[in-house]
Design a protein around this motif. Structure first.
Motif, mmCIF file in Angstrom:
data_model
loop_
_atom_site.group_PDB
_atom_site.id
_atom_site.type_symbol
_atom_site.label_atom_id
_atom_site.label_comp_id
_atom_site.label_asym_id
_atom_site.label_seq_id
_atom_site.Cartn_x
_atom_site.Cartn_y
_atom_site.Cartn_z
ATOM 1 N N THR A 95 0.826 -1.161 0.118
ATOM 2 C CA THR A 95 -0.041 0.051 0.023
ATOM 3 C C THR A 95 0.894 1.136 -0.089
ATOM 4 O O THR A 95 2.245 1.255 0.372
ATOM 5 C CB THR A 95 -0.947 0.054 1.406
ATOM 6 O OG1 THR A 95 -0.179 -0.111 2.518
ATOM 7 C CG2 THR A 95 -1.653 -1.202 1.477
ATOM 8 N N GLU A 96 0.258 2.267 -0.105
ATOM 9 C CA GLU A 96 0.960 3.724 -0.150
ATOM 10 C C GLU A 96 1.518 3.915 1.359
ATOM 11 O O GLU A 96 0.813 3.279 2.311
ATOM 12 C CB GLU A 96 0.020 4.937 -0.465
ATOM 13 C CG GLU A 96 -0.297 4.991 -2.043
ATOM 14 C CD GLU A 96 1.020 5.003 -2.826
ATOM 15 O OE1 GLU A 96 1.915 5.954 -2.482
ATOM 16 O OE2 GLU A 96 1.267 4.263 -3.839
ATOM 17 N N VAL A 145 1.291 -10.171 3.171
ATOM 18 C CA VAL A 145 0.593 -8.990 3.219
ATOM 19 C C VAL A 145 1.895 -7.856 3.583
ATOM 20 O O VAL A 145 2.903 -8.406 4.495
ATOM 21 C CB VAL A 145 -0.551 -8.915 4.453
ATOM 22 C CG1 VAL A 145 -0.730 -7.544 4.618
ATOM 23 C CG2 VAL A 145 -1.310 -9.965 4.487
ATOM 24 N N SER A 146 1.965 -6.829 2.834
ATOM 25 C CA SER A 146 2.862 -5.805 3.145
ATOM 26 C C SER A 146 2.124 -4.330 3.415
ATOM 27 O O SER A 146 0.978 -3.973 3.059
ATOM 28 C CB SER A 146 3.829 -5.853 1.989
ATOM 29 O OG SER A 146 3.243 -5.382 0.763
ATOM 30 N N LYS A 147 3.084 -3.530 4.266
ATOM 31 C CA LYS A 147 2.443 -2.459 4.519
ATOM 32 C C LYS A 147 3.617 -1.484 4.520
ATOM 33 O O LYS A 147 4.766 -1.546 5.473
ATOM 34 C CB LYS A 147 1.836 -2.147 5.765
ATOM 35 C CG LYS A 147 1.195 -1.021 6.200
ATOM 36 C CD LYS A 147 0.458 -1.137 7.679
ATOM 37 C CE LYS A 147 -0.587 -1.664 7.556
ATOM 38 N NZ LYS A 147 -1.648 -1.438 8.704
ATOM 39 N N THR A 148 3.649 -0.344 3.597
ATOM 40 C CA THR A 148 4.694 0.605 3.501
ATOM 41 C C THR A 148 4.645 1.448 4.427
ATOM 42 O O THR A 148 3.673 2.317 4.633
ATOM 43 C CB THR A 148 4.979 1.186 1.959
ATOM 44 O OG1 THR A 148 4.968 0.227 1.180
ATOM 45 C CG2 THR A 148 6.052 2.271 2.145
ATOM 46 N N ASN A 202 13.575 2.625 2.307
ATOM 47 C CA ASN A 202 12.049 2.354 2.571
ATOM 48 C C ASN A 202 12.108 1.479 3.940
ATOM 49 O O ASN A 202 12.941 0.882 4.135
ATOM 50 C CB ASN A 202 11.347 1.488 1.604
ATOM 51 C CG ASN A 202 11.719 2.125 0.361
ATOM 52 O OD1 ASN A 202 11.444 3.238 0.005
ATOM 53 N ND2 ASN A 202 11.809 1.273 -0.738
ATOM 54 N N LEU A 203 10.874 1.707 4.685
ATOM 55 C CA LEU A 203 10.622 0.780 5.785
ATOM 56 C C LEU A 203 9.202 0.216 5.509
ATOM 57 O O LEU A 203 8.257 0.809 5.098
ATOM 58 C CB LEU A 203 10.423 1.634 7.017
ATOM 59 C CG LEU A 203 11.394 2.452 7.662
ATOM 60 C CD1 LEU A 203 10.961 3.279 8.703
ATOM 61 C CD2 LEU A 203 12.713 1.436 7.936
ATOM 62 N N THR A 204 9.250 -1.178 5.273
ATOM 63 C CA THR A 204 8.125 -1.982 4.886
ATOM 64 C C THR A 204 7.939 -3.204 5.983
ATOM 65 O O THR A 204 8.925 -3.909 6.362
ATOM 66 C CB THR A 204 8.198 -2.712 3.595
ATOM 67 O OG1 THR A 204 8.369 -1.641 2.557
ATOM 68 C CG2 THR A 204 7.000 -3.025 2.977
ATOM 69 N N LEU A 205 6.526 -3.354 6.359
ATOM 70 C CA LEU A 205 6.250 -4.402 7.170
ATOM 71 C C LEU A 205 5.867 -5.578 6.462
ATOM 72 O O LEU A 205 4.976 -5.149 5.451
ATOM 73 C CB LEU A 205 5.041 -4.035 8.257
ATOM 74 C CG LEU A 205 5.275 -2.968 9.366
ATOM 75 C CD1 LEU A 205 4.170 -2.834 10.194
ATOM 76 C CD2 LEU A 205 6.412 -3.776 10.402
#
Length: 111
Positions: A3-4, A27-30, A38-41
């Motif tokens: 996602t954004e 699932v990923s979340k920026t 970048n930091l991404t979960l």
């Protein structure tokens, strides 16, 4: 699906609670996207993964929950909650969820 970036300025939060697992999915979340990195979960359900690939930048993986098998340059490593490792730029790597796991990926661009 990424996602954004979310607005997190001036907000304290618990990383592992900020992303949920989804059955048979990754699932990923920026959290932050900048020219410098970048930091991404990510949340991987058991048995899910990312196939072998390379990236042009160094990356740090911090496991928030669960257990992952991360292969770097053909060398498999078992990485668990509270552990982190560095994936060097231009070296092949792959991730597999031995058990479901959540991780923070820190991508560092530049020298």
């Amino acid at each position: 699906m990424t996602t954004e970036p979310v607005k997190l300025e001036d907000t304290a939060f618990h990383l592992a609670n900020f992303i949920d697992y989804s059955d048979d999915s990754v699932v990923s979340k920026t959290l932050l996207k900048k020219t410098t990195g970048n930091l991404t979960l990510f949340a991987f359900d058991a048995g899910q993964g990312l196939s072998e690939h390379t990236a042009p930048f160094d990356a740090v993986v911090y496991i928030l929950d669960g257990q992952a098998r991360i292969t770097i340059g053909g060398q498999p490593l078992s990485v668990g909650e509270g552990e982190m490792l560095i994936m060097p730029a231009n070296i092949s790597h792959a991730l597999h969820a031995e058990k479901r796991f959540k991780m923070l990926l820190v991508m560092i661009k530049g020298e």
